[in-house]
Structures are given as C-alpha cells and as structure tokens.
Design a protein around this motif. Structure first.
Motif, PDB file in Angstrom:
ATOM      1  N   ALA A  19      16.131   7.910   2.218  1.00  0.00           N
ATOM      2  CA  ALA A  19      14.766   7.406   2.388  1.00  0.00           C
ATOM      3  C   ALA A  19      13.810   8.527   2.780  1.00  0.00           C
ATOM      4  O   ALA A  19      12.670   8.583   2.303  1.00  0.00           O
ATOM      5  N   ARG A  20      14.268   9.442   3.630  1.00  0.00           N
ATOM      6  CA  ARG A  20      13.427  10.580   4.027  1.00  0.00           C
ATOM      7  C   ARG A  20      13.147  11.483   2.826  1.00  0.00           C
ATOM      8  O   ARG A  20      12.032  11.978   2.652  1.00  0.00           O
ATOM      9  N   GLU A  21      14.165  11.709   2.018  1.00  0.00           N
ATOM     10  CA  GLU A  21      14.005  12.582   0.853  1.00  0.00           C
ATOM     11  C   GLU A  21      13.073  11.968  -0.188  1.00  0.00           C
ATOM     12  O   GLU A  21      12.264  12.664  -0.809  1.00  0.00           O
ATOM     13  N   PHE A  22      13.196  10.660  -0.384  1.00  0.00           N
ATOM     14  CA  PHE A  22      12.443   9.988  -1.441  1.00  0.00           C
ATOM     15  C   PHE A  22      10.969   9.820  -1.089  1.00  0.00           C
ATOM     16  O   PHE A  22      10.113   9.758  -1.987  1.00  0.00           O
ATOM     17  N   TYR A  23      10.656   9.764   0.200  1.00  0.00           N
ATOM     18  CA  TYR A  23       9.289   9.464   0.637  1.00  0.00           C
ATOM     19  C   TYR A  23       8.222  10.364   0.001  1.00  0.00           C
ATOM     20  O   TYR A  23       7.218   9.852  -0.522  1.00  0.00           O
ATOM     21  N   PRO A  24       8.364  11.692   0.007  1.00  0.00           N
ATOM     22  CA  PRO A  24       7.309  12.518  -0.604  1.00  0.00           C
ATOM     23  C   PRO A  24       7.161  12.296  -2.104  1.00  0.00           C
ATOM     24  O   PRO A  24       6.068  12.460  -2.652  1.00  0.00           O
ATOM     25  N   PRO A  49       0.841  -1.211   0.000  1.00  0.00           N
ATOM     26  CA  PRO A  49       0.000   0.000   0.000  1.00  0.00           C
ATOM     27  C   PRO A  49       0.872   1.255   0.000  1.00  0.00           C
ATOM     28  O   PRO A  49       2.011   1.228   0.479  1.00  0.00           O
ATOM     29  N   TYR A  50       0.331   2.330  -0.526  1.00  0.00           N
ATOM     30  CA  TYR A  50       1.072   3.586  -0.549  1.00  0.00           C
ATOM     31  C   TYR A  50       0.772   4.368   0.724  1.00  0.00           C
ATOM     32  O   TYR A  50      -0.022   5.305   0.733  1.00  0.00           O
ATOM     33  N   ASP A  51       1.420   3.944   1.814  1.00  0.00           N
ATOM     34  CA  ASP A  51       1.259   4.648   3.082  1.00  0.00           C
ATOM     35  C   ASP A  51       2.550   4.551   3.883  1.00  0.00           C
ATOM     36  O   ASP A  51       3.478   3.822   3.527  1.00  0.00           O
ATOM     37  N   ARG A  52       2.602   5.308   4.961  1.00  0.00           N
ATOM     38  CA  ARG A  52       3.823   5.416   5.766  1.00  0.00           C
ATOM     39  C   ARG A  52       4.200   4.082   6.407  1.00  0.00           C
ATOM     40  O   ARG A  52       5.387   3.750   6.536  1.00  0.00           O
ATOM     41  N   ILE A  53       3.199   3.302   6.814  1.00  0.00           N
ATOM     42  CA  ILE A  53       3.478   2.033   7.484  1.00  0.00           C
ATOM     43  C   ILE A  53       4.190   1.068   6.542  1.00  0.00           C
ATOM     44  O   ILE A  53       5.183   0.429   6.908  1.00  0.00           O
ATOM     45  N   ALA A  54       3.690   0.963   5.309  1.00  0.00           N
ATOM     46  CA  ALA A  54       4.312   0.073   4.331  1.00  0.00           C
ATOM     47  C   ALA A  54       5.724   0.542   3.996  1.00  0.00           C
ATOM     48  O   ALA A  54       6.655  -0.269   3.869  1.00  0.00           O
ATOM     49  N   TYR A  55       5.887   1.842   3.858  1.00  0.00           N
ATOM     50  CA  TYR A  55       7.200   2.416   3.534  1.00  0.00           C
ATOM     51  C   TYR A  55       8.195   2.125   4.654  1.00  0.00           C
ATOM     52  O   TYR A  55       9.329   1.693   4.405  1.00  0.00           O
ATOM     53  N   ALA A  56       7.756   2.346   5.894  1.00  0.00           N
ATOM     54  CA  ALA A  56       8.632   2.105   7.042  1.00  0.00           C
ATOM     55  C   ALA A  56       8.991   0.626   7.151  1.00  0.00           C
ATOM     56  O   ALA A  56      10.123   0.274   7.498  1.00  0.00           O
ATOM     57  N   GLY A  57       8.030  -0.247   6.844  1.00  0.00           N
ATOM     58  CA  GLY A  57       8.296  -1.679   6.913  1.00  0.00           C
ATOM     59  C   GLY A  57       9.333  -2.122   5.899  1.00  0.00           C
ATOM     60  O   GLY A  57      10.252  -2.889   6.219  1.00  0.00           O
ATOM     61  N   ALA A  58       9.198  -1.639   4.664  1.00  0.00           N
ATOM     62  CA  ALA A  58      10.164  -1.986   3.618  1.00  0.00           C
ATOM     63  C   ALA A  58      11.543  -1.426   3.951  1.00  0.00           C
ATOM     64  O   ALA A  58      12.568  -2.089   3.758  1.00  0.00           O
ATOM     65  N   LEU A  59      11.567  -0.203   4.454  1.00  0.00           N
ATOM     66  CA  LEU A  59      12.837   0.424   4.819  1.00  0.00           C
ATOM     67  C   LEU A  59      13.507  -0.339   5.956  1.00  0.00           C
ATOM     68  O   LEU A  59      14.726  -0.560   5.943  1.00  0.00           O
ATOM     69  N   ASN A  60      12.725  -0.761   6.925  1.00  0.00           N
ATOM     70  CA  ASN A  60      13.272  -1.485   8.072  1.00  0.00           C
ATOM     71  C   ASN A  60      13.943  -2.785   7.640  1.00  0.00           C
ATOM     72  O   ASN A  60      15.003  -3.156   8.165  1.00  0.00           O
ATOM     73  N   ASP A 101      26.675  -0.052   9.607  1.00  0.00           N
ATOM     74  CA  ASP A 101      26.477   1.115  10.464  1.00  0.00           C
ATOM     75  C   ASP A 101      26.977   2.397   9.814  1.00  0.00           C
ATOM     76  O   ASP A 101      26.375   3.459   9.951  1.00  0.00           O
ATOM     77  N   GLN A 102      28.096   2.309   9.060  1.00  0.00           N
ATOM     78  CA  GLN A 102      28.679   3.507   8.454  1.00  0.00           C
ATOM     79  C   GLN A 102      27.754   4.131   7.414  1.00  0.00           C
ATOM     80  O   GLN A 102      27.818   5.332   7.150  1.00  0.00           O
ATOM     81  N   ALA A 103      26.913   3.308   6.789  1.00  0.00           N
ATOM     82  CA  ALA A 103      26.026   3.805   5.730  1.00  0.00           C
ATOM     83  C   ALA A 103      24.642   4.160   6.253  1.00  0.00           C
ATOM     84  O   ALA A 103      23.796   4.634   5.491  1.00  0.00           O
ATOM     85  N   TRP A 104      24.410   3.933   7.523  1.00  0.00           N
ATOM     86  CA  TRP A 104      23.064   4.083   8.085  1.00  0.00           C
ATOM     87  C   TRP A 104      22.519   5.494   7.897  1.00  0.00           C
ATOM     88  O   TRP A 104      21.397   5.679   7.414  1.00  0.00           O
ATOM     89  N   HIS A 105      23.280   6.493   8.281  1.00  0.00           N
ATOM     90  CA  HIS A 105      22.781   7.866   8.212  1.00  0.00           C
ATOM     91  C   HIS A 105      22.455   8.267   6.780  1.00  0.00           C
ATOM     92  O   HIS A 105      21.395   8.848   6.512  1.00  0.00           O
ATOM     93  N   PHE A 106      23.347   7.952   5.842  1.00  0.00           N
ATOM     94  CA  PHE A 106      23.122   8.344   4.450  1.00  0.00           C
ATOM     95  C   PHE A 106      21.866   7.677   3.896  1.00  0.00           C
ATOM     96  O   PHE A 106      21.044   8.325   3.233  1.00  0.00           O
TER      97      PHE A 106
END
Length: 216
Positions: free
Chosen positions: A72-77, A43-54, A62-67
């Motif tokens: 992911a934050r930028e792409f979401y909208p 589904p196109y919602d925040r829960i599905a997006y967060a689940g896939a990202l997780n 760990d070194q790539a985590w922040h980037f």
C-alpha cells in the motif's frame, strides 16, 4: 476505473524493472484489486486512501499485515501520480524494500502487558527509554500521557528484542506486526505516534558510558 488501472499498470511496470518475481506480482495484484475497488468514487487524497486501506486491513490476517502495508505504501504515489515520490521510491527501493526475513513472534496485547510487569530492560534499552522520556518532558506532555507513551515504547522494544539487525526496515516489520494487536482506532493512532517519535532514539547508536547517560 481507468485511472486506477493505469496506476496499477505503472506500479507493476516499475516492480518488473526492479526484478520483482511474477509470483510476488500476482500476490500484490490480488491485494491491490481489493484496494482499488475500495477507492472507487473516492477523492484522490491521503484521507480517502487511508480509509479504504483501513477497511481492508480490518480483514487481513496478522501474518500478511506487514506485506500488505508495504504494498500500500509503494502503490500510493502511483495512485496519486506523484512523479517526484515515484522517483524517490525508485532511488531507494533496493535499500528500503529489501526483504527482511524476520518477524517478531506471535503474541497478544495481553501477553505483552504481562511481560512488562516483570521484564528487565538492558542498559541500552534503558538509555533509549530515558532519552524518550526526557524528550517528552521537554515538550511539556502531562504525566499521564508520558506514562502511556513510555509503556507503548517498551512494547516496541519487546517486539524488537530478537531482531537480526538494527534498521528502519526491521523496525517497520515490528511495527506492522504489532499494530493489529490494537483493535481500537484511537489506540492504533497513539501507537503509531509513539512509533514515529521513538524511532530516532532506537536507531541512534549511543556511545560513551550508558550509566552516565542514565543519570543525566
């Protein structure tokens, strides 16, 4: 996949308009292709997006985590086709997304916990913790919850000790590089809650006599 590819192309066009280098674009595409694959038939919602990202972040170094979290934050909208959010991102991009050439030193949750047993916080840090404590008491949190949250806030302060500046971008780097240390989902969620609550106390410049604030 057409919808996702359109979102990706729109995001890349946006980044090019902001002068992002091709090398950085290539790295983002590699990450986003994995994210898009995880979003297939979701589904196109925040829960599905967060689940896939997780699911992806579980396998991220760990070194790539922040980037990766930033991308992911930028792409979401763009994925949500949220025109208003994209416009807001465009206005703030130069300030909020400037590269922070700093990361906290590698560590473990065990090492941080051991540091808390003997480290002394300076006056400003103590004021920030005291104000957070006061806020939690006013909100009626139980003593046990307050103790745990205050300990997590102290971990945030430890991670920010050698930060080159005081800004939301630096705070986010410290958070993104600390979050992977919490392996349990519930622990991560609690840490993120503390991060959001404590930020206002950390970012605000305290003026006046800090000793008086500590006694308040």
């Amino acid at each position: 996949m057409q919808y996702e590819n359109e979102a990706l192309n729109a995001y890349l066009t946006f980044l090019r308009s902001k002068g992002v280098a091709q090398k950085s674009l290539d790295v983002r595409v590699e990450f986003l292709m994995r994210l898009i694959a995880g979003l297939a038939s979701k589904p196109y919602d925040r829960i599905a997006y967060a689940g896939a990202l997780n699911m992806i972040m579980k396998k991220t170094r760990d070194q790539a985590w922040h980037f990766h979290m930033q991308v992911a934050r930028e792409f979401y909208p763009f994925w949500m086709q949220d025109i208003k959010a994209i416009a807001q991102l465009s206005e703030q991009y130069g300030v909020q997304n400037a590269v922070v050439d700093w990361t906290p030193l590698p560590t473990s949750l065990k090492q941080l916990s051991e540091m808390l047993e003997h480290i002394a916080f300076n006056e400003l840090e103590s004021v920030q913790l005291e104000q957070y404590l006061k806020t939690m008491r006013q909100q009626g949190f139980e003593k046990g919850v307050i103790v745990v949250k205050l300990r997590l806030a102290k971990i945030v302060l430890l991670r920010l000790r050698d930060a080159p500046q005081k800004s939301g971008a630096v705070y986010r780097v410290a958070v993104d590089m600390t979050l992977p240390l919490f392996r349990l989902k519930n622990s991560r969620q609690l840490f993120l809650t503390v991060v959001r609550e404590f930020f206002q106390h950390w970012i605000t410049e305290n003026t006046g006599d800090t000793r008086q604030l500590l006694r308040a």
